[in-house]
Design a protein around this motif. Sequence first.
Motif, PDB file in Angstrom:
ATOM      1  N   ALA A  47       0.813  -1.219   0.000  1.00 58.08           N
ATOM      2  CA  ALA A  47       0.000   0.000   0.000  1.00 58.08           C
ATOM      3  C   ALA A  47       0.841   1.261   0.000  1.00 58.08           C
ATOM      4  O   ALA A  47       0.349   2.343  -0.323  1.00 58.08           O
ATOM      5  N   SER A  48       2.111   1.136   0.351  1.00 58.58           N
ATOM      6  CA  SER A  48       2.962   2.310   0.458  1.00 58.58           C
ATOM      7  C   SER A  48       4.370   1.958   0.000  1.00 58.58           C
ATOM      8  O   SER A  48       4.686   0.787  -0.221  1.00 58.58           O
ATOM      9  N   HIS A  49       5.206   2.982  -0.135  1.00 59.68           N
ATOM     10  CA  HIS A  49       6.572   2.763  -0.618  1.00 59.68           C
ATOM     11  C   HIS A  49       7.557   2.740   0.539  1.00 59.68           C
ATOM     12  O   HIS A  49       7.529   3.622   1.399  1.00 59.68           O
ATOM     13  N   PHE A  50       8.427   1.738   0.552  1.00 60.14           N
ATOM     14  CA  PHE A  50       9.525   1.664   1.516  1.00 60.14           C
ATOM     15  C   PHE A  50      10.838   1.579   0.747  1.00 60.14           C
ATOM     16  O   PHE A  50      10.904   0.995  -0.334  1.00 60.14           O
ATOM     17  N   ASP A  51      11.888   2.146   1.337  1.00 52.86           N
ATOM     18  CA  ASP A  51      13.206   2.092   0.715  1.00 52.86           C
ATOM     19  C   ASP A  51      13.916   0.785   1.029  1.00 52.86           C
ATOM     20  O   ASP A  51      14.796   0.360   0.284  1.00 52.86           O
ATOM     21  N   ALA A  52      13.549   0.145   2.142  1.00 54.69           N
ATOM     22  CA  ALA A  52      14.131  -1.144   2.509  1.00 54.69           C
ATOM     23  C   ALA A  52      13.185  -1.855   3.468  1.00 54.69           C
ATOM     24  O   ALA A  52      12.403  -1.219   4.177  1.00 54.69           O
ATOM     25  N   ILE A  53      13.261  -3.192   3.478  1.00 54.88           N
ATOM     26  CA  ILE A  53      12.446  -4.010   4.375  1.00 54.88           C
ATOM     27  C   ILE A  53      13.363  -5.010   5.068  1.00 54.88           C
ATOM     28  O   ILE A  53      14.199  -5.654   4.423  1.00 54.88           O
ATOM     29  N   ILE A  54      13.216  -5.123   6.390  1.00 53.01           N
ATOM     30  CA  ILE A  54      13.899  -6.156   7.170  1.00 53.01           C
ATOM     31  C   ILE A  54      12.828  -7.163   7.563  1.00 53.01           C
ATOM     32  O   ILE A  54      11.868  -6.821   8.262  1.00 53.01           O
ATOM     33  N   LEU A  55      12.972  -8.408   7.119  1.00 52.56           N
ATOM     34  CA  LEU A  55      11.901  -9.398   7.214  1.00 52.56           C
ATOM     35  C   LEU A  55      12.390 -10.657   7.910  1.00 52.56           C
ATOM     36  O   LEU A  55      13.353 -11.297   7.466  1.00 52.56           O
ATOM     37  N   TYR A 171       8.525   5.309 -10.221  1.00 49.23           N
ATOM     38  CA  TYR A 171       8.977   4.058 -10.819  1.00 49.23           C
ATOM     39  C   TYR A 171       9.344   3.042  -9.741  1.00 49.23           C
ATOM     40  O   TYR A 171       8.983   1.861  -9.833  1.00 49.23           O
ATOM     41  N   ARG A 172      10.062   3.485  -8.700  1.00 46.81           N
ATOM     42  CA  ARG A 172      10.449   2.571  -7.626  1.00 46.81           C
ATOM     43  C   ARG A 172       9.227   2.020  -6.891  1.00 46.81           C
ATOM     44  O   ARG A 172       9.279   0.937  -6.318  1.00 46.81           O
ATOM     45  N   ALA A 173       8.135   2.778  -6.917  1.00 45.42           N
ATOM     46  CA  ALA A 173       6.916   2.336  -6.234  1.00 45.42           C
ATOM     47  C   ALA A 173       6.150   1.295  -7.038  1.00 45.42           C
ATOM     48  O   ALA A 173       5.153   0.749  -6.553  1.00 45.42           O
ATOM     49  N   GLY A 174       6.577   1.000  -8.261  1.00 49.72           N
ATOM     50  CA  GLY A 174       5.852   0.032  -9.087  1.00 49.72           C
ATOM     51  C   GLY A 174       4.496   0.577  -9.482  1.00 49.72           C
ATOM     52  O   GLY A 174       4.376   1.722  -9.905  1.00 49.72           O
ATOM     53  N   ASP A 175       3.457  -0.227  -9.333  1.00 53.36           N
ATOM     54  CA  ASP A 175       2.120   0.221  -9.728  1.00 53.36           C
ATOM     55  C   ASP A 175       1.306   0.719  -8.538  1.00 53.36           C
ATOM     56  O   ASP A 175       0.097   0.878  -8.624  1.00 53.36           O
ATOM     57  N   ARG A 176       1.985   0.984  -7.405  1.00 47.05           N
ATOM     58  CA  ARG A 176       1.273   1.471  -6.229  1.00 47.05           C
ATOM     59  C   ARG A 176       1.072   2.982  -6.301  1.00 47.05           C
ATOM     60  O   ARG A 176       1.869   3.705  -6.888  1.00 47.05           O
ATOM     61  N   VAL A 177      -0.016   3.442  -5.680  1.00 46.10           N
ATOM     62  CA  VAL A 177      -0.331   4.863  -5.643  1.00 46.10           C
ATOM     63  C   VAL A 177       0.513   5.525  -4.566  1.00 46.10           C
ATOM     64  O   VAL A 177       0.591   5.044  -3.428  1.00 46.10           O
ATOM     65  N   ILE A 178       1.165   6.631  -4.920  1.00 47.94           N
ATOM     66  CA  ILE A 178       1.981   7.396  -3.979  1.00 47.94           C
ATOM     67  C   ILE A 178       1.259   8.692  -3.655  1.00 47.94           C
ATOM     68  O   ILE A 178       0.876   9.445  -4.561  1.00 47.94           O
ATOM     69  N   SER A 179       1.071   8.952  -2.385  1.00 48.30           N
ATOM     70  CA  SER A 179       0.326  10.144  -1.980  1.00 48.30           C
ATOM     71  C   SER A 179       1.098  11.419  -2.301  1.00 48.30           C
ATOM     72  O   SER A 179       2.327  11.417  -2.432  1.00 48.30           O
ATOM     73  N   GLU A 223      -4.819   9.336  -9.021  1.00 46.80           N
ATOM     74  CA  GLU A 223      -5.741   8.485  -8.281  1.00 46.80           C
ATOM     75  C   GLU A 223      -6.284   9.270  -7.086  1.00 46.80           C
ATOM     76  O   GLU A 223      -5.789  10.354  -6.771  1.00 46.80           O
ATOM     77  N   ALA A 224      -7.269   8.707  -6.411  1.00 47.46           N
ATOM     78  CA  ALA A 224      -7.855   9.398  -5.259  1.00 47.46           C
ATOM     79  C   ALA A 224      -6.806   9.691  -4.195  1.00 47.46           C
ATOM     80  O   ALA A 224      -6.849  10.719  -3.530  1.00 47.46           O
ATOM     81  N   GLY A 225      -5.840   8.772  -4.027  1.00 47.53           N
ATOM     82  CA  GLY A 225      -4.845   8.979  -2.988  1.00 47.53           C
ATOM     83  C   GLY A 225      -3.562   9.629  -3.440  1.00 47.53           C
ATOM     84  O   GLY A 225      -2.656   9.855  -2.632  1.00 47.53           O
ATOM     85  N   GLY A 226      -3.409   9.902  -4.744  1.00 48.75           N
ATOM     86  CA  GLY A 226      -2.160  10.494  -5.205  1.00 48.75           C
ATOM     87  C   GLY A 226      -1.902  10.191  -6.664  1.00 48.75           C
ATOM     88  O   GLY A 226      -2.777  10.363  -7.520  1.00 48.75           O
TER      89      GLY A 226
END
Length: 231
Positions: A47-55, A171-179, A223-226
Amino acid sequence: MVFSKRVLIVDDDSGLRELLGEQFVVNDAFTVDAAATGAAALGLATASHFDAIILDAGLPDIDGCQVLRQLRQARVRCPIVLLIEEGEDSEAQAEAGLAAGASACVAKPFRLGALLARVNAELRQHERSEDAAVAIGPYTFHAGLKTLVNDATGVRIRLTDKEAAILSYLYRAGDRVISRSLLLENVWGYNAHVTTHTLETHIYRLRRKIEPIPGEANLLITEAGGYRLVL
């Protein structure tokens, strides 16, 4: 100006989440979000953009490698560092994690400084790869050169610094909406004099340069959110 990187920490150990969060935000280089389950991580990261994920590989609801696969299938491109358990199966865990899309694997227990160094190294490598030419619609985008090249005609489109930064972030966000607020924060930084009107003006000018059909938004969608890119 250097902006904070946004990191998502996914682990069911609340103490470790808190400790990692404190380590990452101590020098203002990172802002941190956290999740205790795979389902929560998938919801946040798609749902949102992150620069890195620790999983963490051993989550209570969904296997960490399965979370990895779903994130990559959802076009989450950022570095993902998989935390695995040290032991007889650690090599097999690492192989499975890398096959599922992990950028790196780190075995528990680890030194906090070593993990931070690994995340920073993965971020630097990712940023270098993002400077390479990428496809956006009918164009090849050269972020470092701030240009788009029409693949059919060879026509080169010059972009301003902010236009190139907007395209890179979307582009880094892929197809996700960025606010709008997230774009303002990451392209302009925290600046009281910059408003959403400034962003909308840049979006309007960028569309005039890149949309194949004038007056139609087919690549850079509102989009509605960005905003989001159609890749």
